[in-house]
Scaffold this motif. Structure first.
Motif, PDB file in Angstrom:
ATOM      1  N   PHE A 444       0.801  -1.232   0.000  1.00  0.00           N
ATOM      2  CA  PHE A 444       0.000   0.000   0.000  1.00  0.00           C
ATOM      3  C   PHE A 444       0.836   1.286   0.000  1.00  0.00           C
ATOM      4  O   PHE A 444       0.347   2.328  -0.410  1.00  0.00           O
ATOM      5  N   GLY A 445       2.066   1.226   0.504  1.00  0.00           N
ATOM      6  CA  GLY A 445       2.889   2.422   0.562  1.00  0.00           C
ATOM      7  C   GLY A 445       3.306   2.903  -0.812  1.00  0.00           C
ATOM      8  O   GLY A 445       3.512   4.090  -1.044  1.00  0.00           O
ATOM      9  N   VAL A 446       3.438   1.969  -1.739  1.00  0.00           N
ATOM     10  CA  VAL A 446       3.834   2.305  -3.113  1.00  0.00           C
ATOM     11  C   VAL A 446       2.635   2.053  -4.021  1.00  0.00           C
ATOM     12  O   VAL A 446       1.903   2.957  -4.363  1.00  0.00           O
ATOM     13  N   GLY A 447       2.438   0.802  -4.413  1.00  0.00           N
ATOM     14  CA  GLY A 447       1.254   0.358  -5.138  1.00  0.00           C
ATOM     15  C   GLY A 447       0.615   1.339  -6.084  1.00  0.00           C
ATOM     16  O   GLY A 447       1.263   1.982  -6.912  1.00  0.00           O
ATOM     17  N   SER A 448      -0.696   1.476  -5.941  1.00  0.00           N
ATOM     18  CA  SER A 448      -1.487   2.302  -6.859  1.00  0.00           C
ATOM     19  C   SER A 448      -1.150   3.785  -6.745  1.00  0.00           C
ATOM     20  O   SER A 448      -1.287   4.531  -7.719  1.00  0.00           O
ATOM     21  N   SER A 449      -0.698   4.223  -5.555  1.00  0.00           N
ATOM     22  CA  SER A 449      -0.446   5.663  -5.371  1.00  0.00           C
ATOM     23  C   SER A 449       0.672   6.159  -6.281  1.00  0.00           C
ATOM     24  O   SER A 449       0.554   7.232  -6.885  1.00  0.00           O
ATOM     25  N   ILE A 450       1.751   5.380  -6.422  1.00  0.00           N
ATOM     26  CA  ILE A 450       2.858   5.832  -7.275  1.00  0.00           C
ATOM     27  C   ILE A 450       2.441   5.817  -8.747  1.00  0.00           C
ATOM     28  O   ILE A 450       2.831   6.687  -9.526  1.00  0.00           O
ATOM     29  N   ILE A 451       1.605   4.849  -9.127  1.00  0.00           N
ATOM     30  CA  ILE A 451       1.146   4.794 -10.525  1.00  0.00           C
ATOM     31  C   ILE A 451       0.248   5.994 -10.824  1.00  0.00           C
ATOM     32  O   ILE A 451       0.341   6.609 -11.891  1.00  0.00           O
ATOM     33  N   ASN A 508      -9.777  -5.432  -9.275  1.00  0.00           N
ATOM     34  CA  ASN A 508      -9.498  -6.832  -8.894  1.00  0.00           C
ATOM     35  C   ASN A 508      -8.456  -6.905  -7.790  1.00  0.00           C
ATOM     36  O   ASN A 508      -7.357  -7.420  -8.001  1.00  0.00           O
ATOM     37  N   PRO A 509      -8.788  -6.399  -6.592  1.00  0.00           N
ATOM     38  CA  PRO A 509      -7.807  -6.481  -5.504  1.00  0.00           C
ATOM     39  C   PRO A 509      -7.660  -7.928  -5.025  1.00  0.00           C
ATOM     40  O   PRO A 509      -8.654  -8.632  -4.838  1.00  0.00           O
ATOM     41  N   ASP A 521      -9.203  -7.317   8.037  1.00  0.00           N
ATOM     42  CA  ASP A 521      -9.832  -6.209   7.307  1.00  0.00           C
ATOM     43  C   ASP A 521      -9.352  -4.844   7.789  1.00  0.00           C
ATOM     44  O   ASP A 521      -9.159  -3.919   7.001  1.00  0.00           O
ATOM     45  N   TRP A 522      -9.160  -4.701   9.116  1.00  0.00           N
ATOM     46  CA  TRP A 522      -8.740  -3.396   9.647  1.00  0.00           C
ATOM     47  C   TRP A 522      -7.364  -2.997   9.108  1.00  0.00           C
ATOM     48  O   TRP A 522      -7.094  -1.818   8.893  1.00  0.00           O
ATOM     49  N   GLY A 527      -3.911   0.181   5.374  1.00  0.00           N
ATOM     50  CA  GLY A 527      -3.132   0.222   4.141  1.00  0.00           C
ATOM     51  C   GLY A 527      -3.636   1.286   3.177  1.00  0.00           C
ATOM     52  O   GLY A 527      -2.833   2.038   2.605  1.00  0.00           O
ATOM     53  N   TYR A 528      -4.944   1.371   3.027  1.00  0.00           N
ATOM     54  CA  TYR A 528      -5.512   2.399   2.139  1.00  0.00           C
ATOM     55  C   TYR A 528      -5.230   3.806   2.665  1.00  0.00           C
ATOM     56  O   TYR A 528      -4.982   4.737   1.890  1.00  0.00           O
ATOM     57  N   ILE A 529      -5.251   3.956   3.991  1.00  0.00           N
ATOM     58  CA  ILE A 529      -4.934   5.257   4.592  1.00  0.00           C
ATOM     59  C   ILE A 529      -3.477   5.631   4.282  1.00  0.00           C
ATOM     60  O   ILE A 529      -3.171   6.783   3.952  1.00  0.00           O
ATOM     61  N   ILE A 530      -2.578   4.638   4.365  1.00  0.00           N
ATOM     62  CA  ILE A 530      -1.163   4.875   4.032  1.00  0.00           C
ATOM     63  C   ILE A 530      -1.038   5.323   2.573  1.00  0.00           C
ATOM     64  O   ILE A 530      -0.323   6.278   2.255  1.00  0.00           O
ATOM     65  N   GLY A 531      -1.771   4.634   1.682  1.00  0.00           N
ATOM     66  CA  GLY A 531      -1.727   4.990   0.262  1.00  0.00           C
ATOM     67  C   GLY A 531      -2.247   6.398   0.005  1.00  0.00           C
ATOM     68  O   GLY A 531      -1.639   7.178  -0.736  1.00  0.00           O
ATOM     69  N   ILE A 532      -3.364   6.740   0.655  1.00  0.00           N
ATOM     70  CA  ILE A 532      -3.968   8.063   0.469  1.00  0.00           C
ATOM     71  C   ILE A 532      -3.089   9.158   1.068  1.00  0.00           C
ATOM     72  O   ILE A 532      -3.028  10.281   0.560  1.00  0.00           O
ATOM     73  N   SER A 533      -2.354   8.833   2.147  1.00  0.00           N
ATOM     74  CA  SER A 533      -1.561   9.849   2.847  1.00  0.00           C
ATOM     75  C   SER A 533      -0.465  10.442   1.979  1.00  0.00           C
ATOM     76  O   SER A 533       0.012  11.550   2.248  1.00  0.00           O
ATOM     77  N   SER A 534      -0.048   9.731   0.945  1.00  0.00           N
ATOM     78  CA  SER A 534       0.945  10.308   0.023  1.00  0.00           C
ATOM     79  C   SER A 534       0.247  11.044  -1.122  1.00  0.00           C
ATOM     80  O   SER A 534       0.600  12.178  -1.450  1.00  0.00           O
TER      81      SER A 534
END
Length: 578
Positions: A444-451, A508-509, A521-522, A527-534
Motif C-alpha cells: 500500500f505504501g507504493v502500489g497504486s499511489s505511485i502509478i 481486482n484487488p 480487514d482493519w 493500508g488504504y490510509i497509508i496509500g492516500i496519505s501520500s
C-alpha cells in the motif's frame, strides 16, 4: 552544494514560443564521469525485484509467451516514461518538487507525494537488505545453519530431503531453510499478526544500523561520493549473477527448471491479468515516478544524450530480469529433481521468500555452499543498496532544491536527519511480526499511489506544459526533436497504459496474505490510509494554490507555467491540442 538559484534561464527563439535554455552553473553538483551517472541509474533500476519478481511473474503468466506483453508494455509504456523523466530532470536541472515551477505550478503537490512515497519505501526496503546482511553473517560457517533440522529453532515438521531417498514430503513439511527464515531470522512464530507484532529483534536492528551507516557515508557529499560507490554496488551483482548462472547450469535437473520458466502457454495471452502484470512489472522495474531519474539526471551536462541513456539503461534492466530468471529456475529445477516433485511445487514461494528460503536451500546442498551463500547475499545487499541510494537521493535533491537558502551548506546535516528518520520509521519492521509490516507497506505504501502520481505527471507534461514545448526542450539539449512515436506515447499511449494498471488493480484487488497469515480487514483499511496519505498532497496543494493566490476565482484559474507570461490552463490545453 546547491546555489540559491539552481539554474539561470536564457530565452532562445525556437518557433513561435521562446524556449528557456537552462545553463548548468558551476556551483551545482555534477557527475565526475558519465559512467557514474549510468551506473547509478542502472543500479537504481536493477534491484531485488529483478531477481525475485520477474522470474515468478514470468512463469505464472505463460512462460515464454509472457515476453510478448512484457516487451510491448516496455516499448509503449515503460521506456517512454523513463525517457521523459531523464529529459525533464536534465533540462530543468532541479528535483521533483521545484521542477513544477517550470512545468505547471498547480501540480507541485506531485513532488511532495513522491517524497512521501520514497520515505515509505525506505521504511521497509532497507529492512529486506538487513535480512540479507543477517544471512551474510550467518553464511560464515563450514556448515550453513539452514542445512539441517538439528537447531534450537527447528520443529518436528522440519524435513530435510537432500541426499535421502526415503523422505516423504507432505503439506505440513517445512524445509530447514524455511524454518531458519521464519523462526530464527524473523521469529514470526512469536507474533500473532499485525495486532501483536512483539518486541524489536536487536540483531536485525544492528544489521539495519550498519546498512544506514553505509547509506549515509555514500550520500553525504552528493553525487561525487555516491557516483564512486556505485562502481562496486552496481557492477558486483553482474559478476555474481554470472557465477551463479554457470553453477546453476551444471546442476542435475537444471534443464527442467529452464523449460518450466520459458515453455510458452499461448492461451494465457487471452487473460487480462497477464497484461496487467506485464505493465506493472515493467513500470516498477524501470522506476519512473519515484523522482530518482529526475534527481540523477539533474546533475548531467545540459547537452548530455539522455535519449541514448534511456535506451541503454532500459535494455540493461530488462535483460538483467530475463537472465535472473535462468539463475533462479536452474536452481528450482535442481530442487525439484532432489525433492522428486514437479518444478511448479517447488516454485510456489514468491516475493522475498524466493530469495530467503528457496535459493538458500538449494545453495546449502551444493558443493562449496559457504562460498556460494556469501556471494549470493553480497549480491542481494549491493542490489538493495543501489536502489536505496537512488530513493533517498530523490528526496535529498527535491528538498534541497526547494529550500536552497536553508540547506545549501548543510547537506551533511540534512542527510543525517533524513537517515535517522528512515531508521526510526523502520523500527516497526524489525519486530517479531515485522515481516507483516513490510508486506503491508510494500503493498500500500507504493502500489497504486505511485502509478497515479506518474499518470498525473505524464498528463501534466504532455497536456498542460504541452508536448510541442517539451519536444522543443529536448531539441535544445540534443539538437533534434523526438520522433512521432515518442510524442504519441507521451500524449496518449503511456497515460493510457498507467490508467489501465490503476483501474485493473482497483477492480481486482487480491487478498493480502503472508505464509499462512491472512491480513485482517482493519489492516487493509490502514493500508488504504497509508496509500492516500501520500497522494492527498496533490489535491491539498491545488486547493492551497487556488485559495492563497490573490485575485478572483477567474483570475486564480490562470495558473502560470512560466512566470513572465500569465497563461490560463485553458490556453495551455488549446496550445497543446494545436
Amino acid at each position: 552544494t546547491f546555489p540559491a538559484m539552481p539554474h539561470q534561464e536564457q530565452p532562445i527563439a525556437r518557433g513561435p514560443v521562446p524556449v528557456p535554455v537552462i545553463i548548468q552553473t558551476d556551483s551545482r553538483d555534477k557527475w565526475s564521469k558519465k559512467i557514474d551517472f549510468l551506473l547509478s541509474v542502472i543500479g537504481f533500476a536493477v534491484d531485488l525485484g529483478n531477481v525475485w519478481r520477474f522470474p515468478y511473474i514470468c512463469y505464472q503468466n505463460g512462460g515464454g509467451a509472457f515476453l510478448i506483453p512484457y516487451v510491448l508494455m516496455a516499448v509503449f509504456g515503460g521506456v517512454p516514461l523513463f525517457y521523459m523523466e531523464l529529459a525533464l530532470g536534465q533540462f530543468h536541472r532541479t528535483g521533483a518538487i521545484s521542477i513544477w515551477k517550470h512545468i505547471c505550478p498547480i501540480f507541485k503537490g506531485i513532488g511532495f507525494a513522491i517524497c512521501v512515497i520514497a520515505l515509505y519505501v525506505s521504511f521497509y526496503y532497507n529492512t529486506i537488505i538487513a535480512w540479507a546482511l543477517f544471512y551474510f553473517y550467518s553464511s560464515f560457517s563450514s556448515t550453513l545453519p539452514w542445512t539441517s533440522c538439528d537447531n534450537a529453532w527447528n520443529t518436528e515438521n522440519c524435513t530435510n530431503y537432500f541426499g535421502k531417498d526415503n523422505v516423504t514430503w507432505t503439506n505440513y513439511s517445512r524445509s530447514p531453510a524455511e524454518e531458519f527464515y521464519t523462526r530464527n531470522v524473523l521469529e514470526l512464530h512469536e507474533s500473532s499478526g499485525l495486532g501483536n507484532v512483539g518486541v524489536i529483534r536487536w540483531q536485525l536492528m544492528l544489521c539495519l544500523f550498519l546498512i544506514f551507516t553505509i547509506v549515509y557515508f555514500s550520500l553525504w557529499k552528493g553525487v561525487k561520493t555516491s557516483g564512486k560507490v556505485v562502481w562496486v554496488t552496481a557492477t558486483l551483482p553482474y559478476v555474481v549473477l554470472f557465477i551463479l548462472l554457470i553453477r546453476g547450469a551444471t546442476l542435475p535437473g537444471a534443464w527442467r527448471g529452464v523449460v518450466f520458466y520459458l515453455q510458452p502457454k499461448w492461451e494465457k495471452l487471452q487473460e487480462t491479468s497477464v497484461w496487467v502484470d506485464a505493465a506493472a512489472q515493467i513500470f516498477f522495474s524501470l522506476g519512473p515516478g519515484f523522482g530518482v531519474l529526475l534527481a540523477l539526471s539533474s546533475y548531467n551536462p545540459f547537452t548530455n544524450n539522455c535519449y541514448r541513456d534511456a535506451i541503454v539503461t532500459s535494455l540493461v534492466n530488462c535483460l538483467t530480469s530475463f537472465v535472473s530468471g535462468f539463475v533462479i529456475f536452474t536452481v528450482l529445477g535442481y530442487m525439484a529433481e532432489q525433492r522428486h516433485v514437479s518444478v511448479e511445487d517447488v516454485a510456489k514461494n514468491k516475493g522475498p521468500s524466493l530469495l530467503f528460503i528457496t535459493y538458500p536451500e538449494a545453495i546449502a546442498n551444493m558443493m562449496g555452499s559457504t562460498f556460494f551463500a556469501i556471494i549470493f547475499f553480497v549480491m542481494m545487499i549491493t542490489l538493495g543498496l543501489d536502489s536505496t541510494f537512488g530513493g533517498l537521493e530523490a528526496i535529498i535533491t527535491a528538498v534541497m532544491d526547494e529550500y536552497p537558502d536553508v540547506l545549501t551548506h548543510r547537506r551533511e546535516l540534512f542527510v543525517l536527519g533524513l537517515v535517522v528518520v528512515c531508521f526510526l520509521g523502520s523500527l516497526s519492521t524489525l519486530t517479531k511480526g515485522g515481516a507483516y509490516v513490510v508486506k503491508l507497506l510494500e503493498e500500500f505504501g507504493v502500489g497504486s499511489s505511485i502509478i497515479a502520481v506518474v499518470f498525473l505527471e505524464a498528463t501534466a507534461v504532455s497536456w498542460f506544459y504541452g508536448i510541442n514545448r517539451f519536444s522543443n526542450d529536448i531539441k535544445a539539449m540534443l539538437g533534434y526533436t523526438p520522433g512521432l512515436f515518442w510524442k504519441v506515447c507521451w500524449v496518449a499511449i503511456s497515460p493510457a497504459f498507467l490508467a489501465y494498471i490503476i483501474i485493473s488493480s482497483l477492480l481486482n484487488p487480491s487478498p493480502l496474505t503472508l505464509f499462512d497469515y491472512r491480513f485482517p480487514d482493519w489492516s487493509i483499511t490502514v493500508g488504504y490510509i497509508i496509500g492516500i496519505s501520500s497522494f492527498m498532497w496533490i489535491p491539498i496543494y491545488m486547493v492551497y494554490k487556488l485559495v492563497w493566490t490573490p485575485g478572483s476565482l477567474k483570475q486564480v484559474s490562470h495558473v502560470t507555467v512560466d512566470a513572465p507570461k500569465s497563461r490560463s490552463l485553458l490556453t495551455f490545453i488549446q496550445n497543446t491540442l494545436v
